[in-house]
Design a protein around this motif. Structure first.
Motif, PDB file in Angstrom:
ATOM      1  N   LEU A 166       2.864  10.005  -9.823  1.00 36.58           N
ATOM      2  CA  LEU A 166       2.060  10.335 -11.004  1.00 36.58           C
ATOM      3  C   LEU A 166       1.688  11.809 -11.012  1.00 36.58           C
ATOM      4  O   LEU A 166       1.805  12.484 -12.041  1.00 36.58           O
ATOM      5  CB  LEU A 166       0.798   9.470 -11.045  1.00 36.58           C
ATOM      6  CG  LEU A 166      -0.199   9.813 -12.164  1.00 36.58           C
ATOM      7  CD1 LEU A 166       0.446   9.640 -13.533  1.00 36.58           C
ATOM      8  CD2 LEU A 166      -1.454   8.955 -12.048  1.00 36.58           C
ATOM      9  N   PHE A 167       1.256  12.318  -9.861  1.00 34.88           N
ATOM     10  CA  PHE A 167       0.912  13.746  -9.800  1.00 34.88           C
ATOM     11  C   PHE A 167       2.147  14.603 -10.061  1.00 34.88           C
ATOM     12  O   PHE A 167       2.067  15.633 -10.742  1.00 34.88           O
ATOM     13  CB  PHE A 167       0.306  14.099  -8.447  1.00 34.88           C
ATOM     14  CG  PHE A 167      -0.098  15.544  -8.332  1.00 34.88           C
ATOM     15  CD1 PHE A 167      -1.212  16.015  -9.005  1.00 34.88           C
ATOM     16  CD2 PHE A 167       0.653  16.433  -7.574  1.00 34.88           C
ATOM     17  CE1 PHE A 167      -1.582  17.360  -8.924  1.00 34.88           C
ATOM     18  CE2 PHE A 167       0.294  17.764  -7.487  1.00 34.88           C
ATOM     19  CZ  PHE A 167      -0.821  18.232  -8.165  1.00 34.88           C
ATOM     20  N   ALA A 168       3.301  14.172  -9.541  1.00 29.56           N
ATOM     21  CA  ALA A 168       4.544  14.905  -9.795  1.00 29.56           C
ATOM     22  C   ALA A 168       4.868  14.925 -11.279  1.00 29.56           C
ATOM     23  O   ALA A 168       5.359  15.933 -11.815  1.00 29.56           O
ATOM     24  CB  ALA A 168       5.693  14.281  -9.008  1.00 29.56           C
ATOM     25  N   LEU A 169       4.577  13.821 -11.981  1.00 24.93           N
ATOM     26  CA  LEU A 169       4.816  13.773 -13.425  1.00 24.93           C
ATOM     27  C   LEU A 169       3.884  14.722 -14.173  1.00 24.93           C
ATOM     28  O   LEU A 169       4.285  15.348 -15.162  1.00 24.93           O
ATOM     29  CB  LEU A 169       4.635  12.341 -13.934  1.00 24.93           C
ATOM     30  CG  LEU A 169       5.731  11.342 -13.566  1.00 24.93           C
ATOM     31  CD1 LEU A 169       5.351   9.941 -14.033  1.00 24.93           C
ATOM     32  CD2 LEU A 169       7.068  11.750 -14.150  1.00 24.93           C
ATOM     33  N   VAL A 170       2.649  14.829 -13.713  1.00 26.33           N
ATOM     34  CA  VAL A 170       1.713  15.775 -14.338  1.00 26.33           C
ATOM     35  C   VAL A 170       2.220  17.203 -14.149  1.00 26.33           C
ATOM     36  O   VAL A 170       2.228  18.006 -15.092  1.00 26.33           O
ATOM     37  CB  VAL A 170       0.302  15.609 -13.752  1.00 26.33           C
ATOM     38  CG1 VAL A 170      -0.646  16.672 -14.318  1.00 26.33           C
ATOM     39  CG2 VAL A 170      -0.243  14.218 -14.057  1.00 26.33           C
ATOM     40  N   TRP A 194       0.831  -1.208   0.000  1.00 29.01           N
ATOM     41  CA  TRP A 194       0.000   0.000   0.000  1.00 29.01           C
ATOM     42  C   TRP A 194       0.868   1.261   0.000  1.00 29.01           C
ATOM     43  O   TRP A 194       0.475   2.296  -0.562  1.00 29.01           O
ATOM     44  CB  TRP A 194      -0.939  -0.003   1.210  1.00 29.01           C
ATOM     45  CG  TRP A 194      -0.217   0.083   2.529  1.00 29.01           C
ATOM     46  CD1 TRP A 194       0.260  -0.954   3.278  1.00 29.01           C
ATOM     47  CD2 TRP A 194       0.111   1.280   3.242  1.00 29.01           C
ATOM     48  NE1 TRP A 194       0.876  -0.486   4.418  1.00 29.01           N
ATOM     49  CE2 TRP A 194       0.789   0.888   4.420  1.00 29.01           C
ATOM     50  CE3 TRP A 194      -0.104   2.636   3.015  1.00 29.01           C
ATOM     51  CZ2 TRP A 194       1.264   1.801   5.354  1.00 29.01           C
ATOM     52  CZ3 TRP A 194       0.370   3.556   3.937  1.00 29.01           C
ATOM     53  CH2 TRP A 194       1.036   3.133   5.095  1.00 29.01           C
ATOM     54  N   VAL A 195       2.051   1.170   0.605  1.00 25.60           N
ATOM     55  CA  VAL A 195       2.968   2.315   0.592  1.00 25.60           C
ATOM     56  C   VAL A 195       3.455   2.578  -0.831  1.00 25.60           C
ATOM     57  O   VAL A 195       3.569   3.724  -1.268  1.00 25.60           O
ATOM     58  CB  VAL A 195       4.160   2.067   1.530  1.00 25.60           C
ATOM     59  CG1 VAL A 195       5.157   3.226   1.453  1.00 25.60           C
ATOM     60  CG2 VAL A 195       3.685   1.864   2.958  1.00 25.60           C
ATOM     61  N   PHE A 196       3.724   1.485  -1.554  1.00 25.00           N
ATOM     62  CA  PHE A 196       4.151   1.609  -2.946  1.00 25.00           C
ATOM     63  C   PHE A 196       3.057   2.253  -3.792  1.00 25.00           C
ATOM     64  O   PHE A 196       3.340   3.093  -4.659  1.00 25.00           O
ATOM     65  CB  PHE A 196       4.516   0.229  -3.498  1.00 25.00           C
ATOM     66  CG  PHE A 196       4.910   0.242  -4.941  1.00 25.00           C
ATOM     67  CD1 PHE A 196       6.128   0.756  -5.342  1.00 25.00           C
ATOM     68  CD2 PHE A 196       4.040  -0.253  -5.911  1.00 25.00           C
ATOM     69  CE1 PHE A 196       6.495   0.776  -6.685  1.00 25.00           C
ATOM     70  CE2 PHE A 196       4.391  -0.242  -7.250  1.00 25.00           C
ATOM     71  CZ  PHE A 196       5.627   0.281  -7.628  1.00 25.00           C
ATOM     72  N   ILE A 197       1.807   1.879  -3.528  1.00 24.74           N
ATOM     73  CA  ILE A 197       0.694   2.478  -4.281  1.00 24.74           C
ATOM     74  C   ILE A 197       0.587   3.962  -3.964  1.00 24.74           C
ATOM     75  O   ILE A 197       0.388   4.796  -4.869  1.00 24.74           O
ATOM     76  CB  ILE A 197      -0.627   1.753  -3.943  1.00 24.74           C
ATOM     77  CG1 ILE A 197      -0.558   0.292  -4.404  1.00 24.74           C
ATOM     78  CG2 ILE A 197      -1.805   2.461  -4.601  1.00 24.74           C
ATOM     79  CD1 ILE A 197      -1.784  -0.517  -4.042  1.00 24.74           C
ATOM     80  N   PHE A 198       0.734   4.314  -2.691  1.00 25.90           N
ATOM     81  CA  PHE A 198       0.684   5.723  -2.295  1.00 25.90           C
ATOM     82  C   PHE A 198       1.815   6.510  -2.954  1.00 25.90           C
ATOM     83  O   PHE A 198       1.608   7.610  -3.480  1.00 25.90           O
ATOM     84  CB  PHE A 198       0.773   5.836  -0.773  1.00 25.90           C
ATOM     85  CG  PHE A 198       0.779   7.257  -0.276  1.00 25.90           C
ATOM     86  CD1 PHE A 198      -0.406   7.962  -0.140  1.00 25.90           C
ATOM     87  CD2 PHE A 198       1.974   7.887   0.053  1.00 25.90           C
ATOM     88  CE1 PHE A 198      -0.404   9.281   0.313  1.00 25.90           C
ATOM     89  CE2 PHE A 198       1.984   9.197   0.507  1.00 25.90           C
ATOM     90  CZ  PHE A 198       0.796   9.892   0.639  1.00 25.90           C
TER      91      PHE A 198
END
Length: 390
Positions: free
Chosen positions: A231-235, A221-225
């Motif tokens: 992903l947001f950082a990439l955006v 779950w930490v990996f998913i977080f």
């Protein structure tokens, strides 16, 4: 101009299918097609500028083509890291390197995304396998060298020297990029979630497949977080270079690339959430047919009653805008063919044009911002006069 959009649409769909087929080799054809449809449909529907994605050659040949080639590149790298035959690995390494060199030369945002993704992919594989994969490393090194050459090319410095606004303002660029990223995510995510509901069973099956194929520890779950944050950082990263270097928002063709990254990344995170639910032996609930039917109706309502790319395209066809535009452009080219050297005066503006494939008309005077289109038309017909309308 007529065949290239068809090639782009077709190759875009094939690249998505090929990528998911290579990524999830044990998934059924139906599930792969369902996942690919979600990506393709959402991109076509929500792309900020479908003209620059597929119909405007200068934009589609540099941005959309880069996205298509990137998907093929990732697929080839997946084949590379699974391949045991040495000769086949050499061939795949060469193909991947050539594709990467082409991609980094097409546009800056694809360059950044490709380099970041490949570097992180390489580091993660080294951390998991505790060994160096020299063919993969060679691909990353050669693409990195090509990226440096592209970024330091004289043309980039010449272009930046023409910018007169405030450049290289880190607080401003970071703040505005984050704001634009948040706004974009809020506009893109709801429709993706609705599509997940419709194709719930396919997402569920592939999510379970992810659990069986990829090792998951107690801190999954930490990996998913972390993946969600990344992903947001990439955006944000997609918006940042233009604000940093030019002081204003990126063109919509750049946002098209950001959108595709968001869709692919969000789809991956959703699949990981499904695998996490199955890992904890929680029964993933079924979505009733009634709910999925209602969701389909909601999306149809969105397409019919709001402004979007699909609705605009069908309006261009059935309202006759595309046909009328074609007739008026033929008449305009006839006038241009009869024009003498000098300023060619066109006695009419287009009465209407299809937004799907055309966004603006000729400029009225040289001081207009879009006057470069007049010059492009002049270059296209290989004449010394400059077309103008009145």
């Amino acid at each position: 101009y007529r065949i290239f959009p068809i090639i782009l649409f077709t190759s875009f769909g094939i690249s998505i299918l090929f990528f998911f087929k290579t990524l999830f080799i044990k998934a059924s054809k139906y599930d792969i097609c369902a996942l690919s449809f979600v990506i393709f449909f959402l991109y076509i529907l929500k792309a900020p500028n479908i003209t620059e994605a597929f119909y405007w050659l200068a934009g589609s040949a540099t941005y959309q083509l880069a996205s298509i080639l990137s998907l093929f590149l990732f697929s080839i790298i997946l084949l590379l890291i699974r391949q045991k035959d040495r000769s086949y690995r050499i061939v795949l390494t060469i193909i991947a390197t050539l594709l990467g060199i082409v991609i980094v030369g097409l546009n800056e945002v694809s360059l950044i995304y490709l380099c970041v993704t490949l570097f992180m992919w390489m580091v993660i594989r080294f951390y998991r396998n505790r060994r160096l994969e020299w063919d993969f490393i060679c691909v990353v090194i050669f693409i990195g060298i090509a990226a440096i050459i592209s970024l330091t090319a004289p043309g980039n410095y010449m272009r930046m020297s023409t910018i007169e606004v405030d450049q290289y303002n880190l607080p401003f660029s970071s703040k505005v990029s984050t704001h634009f990223a948040l706004s974009a995510v809020k506009g893109w995510l709801p429709l993706l979630l609705l599509l997940v509901i419709i194709f719930w069973n396919s997402f569920k099956r592939i999510g379970i497949l992810v659990k069986h194929v990829y090792t998951q520890g107690p801190l999954y779950w930490v990996f998913i977080f972390f993946s969600t944050y990344l992903l947001f950082a990439l955006v944000v990263l997609g918006y940042f270079p233009t604000f940093w270097s030019q002081g204003w928002r990126p063109p919509t063709r750049t946002v098209n690339v950001i959108l595709l990254v968001f869709i692919l990344g969000s789809t991956g995170i959703i699949l990981m959430l499904f695998s996490l639910a199955d890992q904890h032996r929680k029964s993933i609930p079924r979505v009733p047919v009634v709910i999925r039917t209602i969701t389909v109706l909601v999306i149809l309502g969105f397409i019919i009653f709001t402004t979007n790319n699909l609705k605009t395209a069908y309006q261009d066809i059935f309202l006759g805008r595309a046909v009328k535009y074609d007739e008026e452009m033929k008449k305009r080219y006839e006038l241009l063919s009869e024009c003498n050297v000098g300023l060619c005066d066109i006695p009419f503006r287009l009465s209407g044009y299809p937004p799907t494939i055309f966004t603006y008309d000729l400029a009225l005077k040289p001081t207009d911002e879009i006057y470069y289109y007049n010059l492009c038309l002049q270059d296209y017909i290989h004449e010394t006069y400059t077309p103008a309308v009145r």
